[in-house]
Write an enzyme that holds these catalytic residues in place. Structure first.
Site, PDB file in Angstrom:
ATOM      1  N   LYS A 288      -7.715   6.724 -19.754  1.00 16.21           N
ATOM      2  CA  LYS A 288      -8.222   7.168 -20.577  1.00 16.21           C
ATOM      3  C   LYS A 288      -6.807   7.130 -21.543  1.00 16.21           C
ATOM      4  O   LYS A 288      -6.520   6.058 -21.986  1.00 16.21           O
ATOM      5  CB  LYS A 288      -8.641   8.853 -20.547  1.00 16.21           C
ATOM      6  CG  LYS A 288     -10.092   8.866 -19.429  1.00 16.21           C
ATOM      7  CD  LYS A 288     -11.034   8.088 -19.869  1.00 16.21           C
ATOM      8  CE  LYS A 288     -12.205   7.852 -18.380  1.00 16.21           C
ATOM      9  NZ  LYS A 288     -13.037   9.044 -17.818  1.00 16.21           N
TER      10      LYS A 288
ATOM     11  N   TYR B 114     -16.437  17.299 -15.900  1.00 15.93           N
ATOM     12  CA  TYR B 114     -16.669  15.682 -16.311  1.00 15.93           C
ATOM     13  C   TYR B 114     -17.849  14.946 -15.211  1.00 15.93           C
ATOM     14  O   TYR B 114     -17.864  15.733 -13.814  1.00 15.93           O
ATOM     15  CB  TYR B 114     -15.193  14.622 -15.208  1.00 15.93           C
ATOM     16  CG  TYR B 114     -15.913  12.880 -15.529  1.00 15.93           C
ATOM     17  CD1 TYR B 114     -15.503  12.558 -15.981  1.00 15.93           C
ATOM     18  CD2 TYR B 114     -15.531  12.279 -13.989  1.00 15.93           C
ATOM     19  CE1 TYR B 114     -16.504  11.126 -16.746  1.00 15.93           C
ATOM     20  CE2 TYR B 114     -15.761  11.290 -13.905  1.00 15.93           C
ATOM     21  CZ  TYR B 114     -16.701  10.305 -15.370  1.00 15.93           C
ATOM     22  OH  TYR B 114     -17.091   9.493 -15.141  1.00 15.93           O
TER      23      TYR B 114
ATOM     24  N   ARG C 209       1.037  -1.307   0.070  1.00 17.66           N
ATOM     25  CA  ARG C 209       0.233   0.007  -0.094  1.00 17.66           C
ATOM     26  C   ARG C 209       1.324   0.865  -0.063  1.00 17.66           C
ATOM     27  O   ARG C 209       0.938   2.283  -0.820  1.00 17.66           O
ATOM     28  CB  ARG C 209      -0.685  -0.001   0.876  1.00 17.66           C
ATOM     29  CG  ARG C 209      -2.200   0.969   0.832  1.00 17.66           C
ATOM     30  CD  ARG C 209      -3.270   1.245   2.136  1.00 17.66           C
ATOM     31  NE  ARG C 209      -3.153  -0.141   2.433  1.00 17.66           N
ATOM     32  CZ  ARG C 209      -2.646   0.587   4.660  1.00 17.66           C
ATOM     33  NH1 ARG C 209      -1.681   1.470   4.551  1.00 17.66           N
ATOM     34  NH2 ARG C 209      -2.798  -0.648   5.235  1.00 17.66           N
TER      35      ARG C 209
ATOM     36  N   ASP D 102      -7.418  18.918 -14.321  1.00 17.53           N
ATOM     37  CA  ASP D 102      -8.170  17.348 -14.348  1.00 17.53           C
ATOM     38  C   ASP D 102      -7.399  17.866 -15.784  1.00 17.53           C
ATOM     39  O   ASP D 102      -7.865  18.845 -17.364  1.00 17.53           O
ATOM     40  CB  ASP D 102      -9.299  17.724 -14.427  1.00 17.53           C
ATOM     41  CG  ASP D 102      -9.543  15.996 -14.950  1.00 17.53           C
ATOM     42  OD1 ASP D 102      -8.770  15.961 -15.659  1.00 17.53           O
ATOM     43  OD2 ASP D 102     -10.714  15.897 -14.523  1.00 17.53           O
TER      44      ASP D 102
HETATM   45  C1  LIG Z   1     -12.793   9.819 -16.713  1.00 19.48           C
HETATM   46  C2  LIG Z   1     -12.977  11.192 -16.253  1.00 19.48           C
HETATM   47  C3  LIG Z   1     -12.641  11.307 -14.935  1.00 19.48           C
HETATM   48  C4  LIG Z   1     -12.985  10.305 -14.017  1.00 19.48           C
HETATM   49  O1  LIG Z   1     -11.428   9.088 -13.881  1.00 19.48           O
HETATM   50  P1  LIG Z   1     -12.498   7.809 -13.949  1.00 19.48           P
HETATM   51  O2  LIG Z   1     -10.767   6.932 -14.434  1.00 19.48           O
HETATM   52  O3  LIG Z   1     -12.827   6.952 -14.312  1.00 19.48           O
HETATM   53  O4  LIG Z   1     -11.801   7.249 -12.649  1.00 19.48           O
HETATM   54  C5  LIG Z   1     -12.400  12.530 -14.486  1.00 19.48           C
HETATM   55  N1  LIG Z   1     -11.660  13.138 -15.260  1.00 19.48           N
HETATM   56  C6  LIG Z   1     -12.063  13.532 -16.710  1.00 19.48           C
HETATM   57  C7  LIG Z   1     -12.064  14.741 -17.492  1.00 19.48           C
HETATM   58  C8  LIG Z   1     -12.847  11.953 -17.301  1.00 19.48           C
HETATM   59  O5  LIG Z   1     -12.813  11.977 -18.655  1.00 19.48           O
END
Ligand SMILES: *Cc1c(COP(=O)(O)O)cnc(C)c1O
Length: 379
Positions: A195, A98, A46, A170
């Site tokens: 992504k 998001y 962890r 983000d």
């Molecule tokens: C998918 C996404 C998230 C969340 O990420 P997860 O891996 O699904 O938890 C946050 N911000 C953006 C812009 C996203 O496309």
């Protein structure tokens, strides 16, 4: 090193015991000690795991930071940032976010006493209006999901200079290939590594990168004590994905631009949201802050009818109707029923996330096949 070389070699070294070029998957929870407290830097997975450490070093390198952290999802990364704040603190967040981030802020952290102001940051003046002595964080998303708005990161950073306010970005839609928020003055970069970083739709993962030691220690404490870590198998997959990020992104950008142009010229299409188009309201900011414009394209129908969007989504063949984005394959999504269903309908209407809105994640297939598919699905 330049970016393309860094994705492959940045902070990466052959494994010392055998010379393995690719970091092995250290599928272990614990590590032998020779005497109590005497070990090789690893005690319990962890806290640290060598495969995750290799990924974290790579993440830090490609975002031009000093410390990277890998989480079980993008939302786990965001959650960890929020936990560094205290009840009563105020956060100014982008209005188009998001859906899951919006849901976490309003339905989890509002309950614990964090106060959020959602503003349209495409005009940085709107951020300034909400800043007060309780403001502790600015949460930027750019380009935004799904409306592809662009926030001038540097302009927002200027507003909080000298204040005890962190700027977090983000960076999921852009990926480090297109923009590096830390270079623009941000304090924290967050990714859904699910992504573009992973890039193959085979893993759910998240990342944070910072360049400040104290902040890194705070985040590491939260990760270790809170437990939202990424496992070794998934760390390996993201690490492997990063090694081709630059070649994938190059094609995502080329295809994204062609899809945006095609849709702009289609008689059934009303608005096309793509920062690379000259008529995009934030095109100049995008040009200044991004190296190219990415593979995400959103559009609406002239008819404004939900049925047209649904029919299109049922008819595409090369594009797959699915949530998520950033993988090698092209995906199509209906935000109001899928990714953004967690945002209240009135709020969506206010933002312009209408029922005839379709979001495309343009993959790296041959562009002729993608355009032919769009053509047939638009009828
Ligand atoms: C998918 C996404 C998230 C969340 O990420 P997860 O891996 O699904 O938890 C946050 N911000 C953006 C812009 C996203 O496309």
């Amino acid at each position: 090193m330049k970016f393309n070389t860094k994705t492959i070699h940045g902070n990466q070294h052959p494994e010392p015991a055998t010379g393995a070029v690719m970091t092995p998957i250290y599928q272990t929870s614990t590590y032998a000690q020779s005497s109590p407290g005497v070990h090789k830097g690893y005690e319990y997975s962890r806290g640290e795991n060598p495969t995750r450490s290799a990924l974290e070093a790579a993440l830090a390198n490609i975002e031009n930071g000093t410390h990277g952290f890998a989480f079980g999802s993008g939302l786990a990364a965001t959650d960890t940032v929020m936990k560094t704040l205290n009840p009563g603190d105020e956060i100014i967040a982008m209005d188009d976010l998001y859906g899951g981030s919006y849901r976490m802020f309003t339905r989890i952290y509002a309950k614990y006493g964090l106060n959020f102001h959602f503003v349209d940051m495409t005009n940085p003046q709107n951020v300034l209006e909400k800043i007060n002595e309780k403001t502790k964080m600015i949460w930027i998303e750019t380009p935004t999901n799904p409306l592809m708005k662009i926030v001038d990161i540097q302009a927002v950073v200027e507003l909080v200079k000298g204040k005890d306010i962190l700027v977090a970005v983000d960076n999921t839609f852009a990926s480090p290939y297109l923009q590096n928020p830390l270079d623009l003055g941000a304090d924290i970069v967050m990714h859904s590594a699910t992504k573009y970083l992973g890039g193959h739709s085979d893993v759910v993962a998240g990342a944070l990168v910072v360049k400040n030691k104290e902040l890194a220690e705070k985040l590491h404490f939260q990760l270790f004590a809170g437990g939202g870590i990424l496992g070794p198998q998934d760390s390996y997959l993201v690490l492997r994905g990063i090694k081709t990020l630059h070649v994938r992104m190059q094609r995502h950008c080329e295809n994204g631009k062609k899809v945006a142009e095609f849709l702009s010229n289609h008689p059934k299409v009303e608005n096309v949201y793509y920062p690379g188009l000259e008529n995009h309201p934030n095109h100049e900011v995008a040009k200044k802050q991004m190296r190219d414009f990415g593979g995400m394209v959103t559009f609406t129908f002239k008819s404004e009818k939900k049925e047209d969007a649904v029919k299109f989504l049922e008819t595409v063949k090369v594009f797959t109707l699915a949530e998520s984005l950033g993988g090698v394959e092209s995906l199509a999504n209906h935000p109001t029923t899928m990714t953004h269903a967690s945002i209240p309908a009135e709020k969506r209407a206010e933002l312009g996330i209408t029922d005839d809105l379709v979001r495309l994640s343009v993959g790296i297939e041959d562009i002729e096949d993608l355009l032919a598919d769009l053509e047939q699905a638009l009828g």
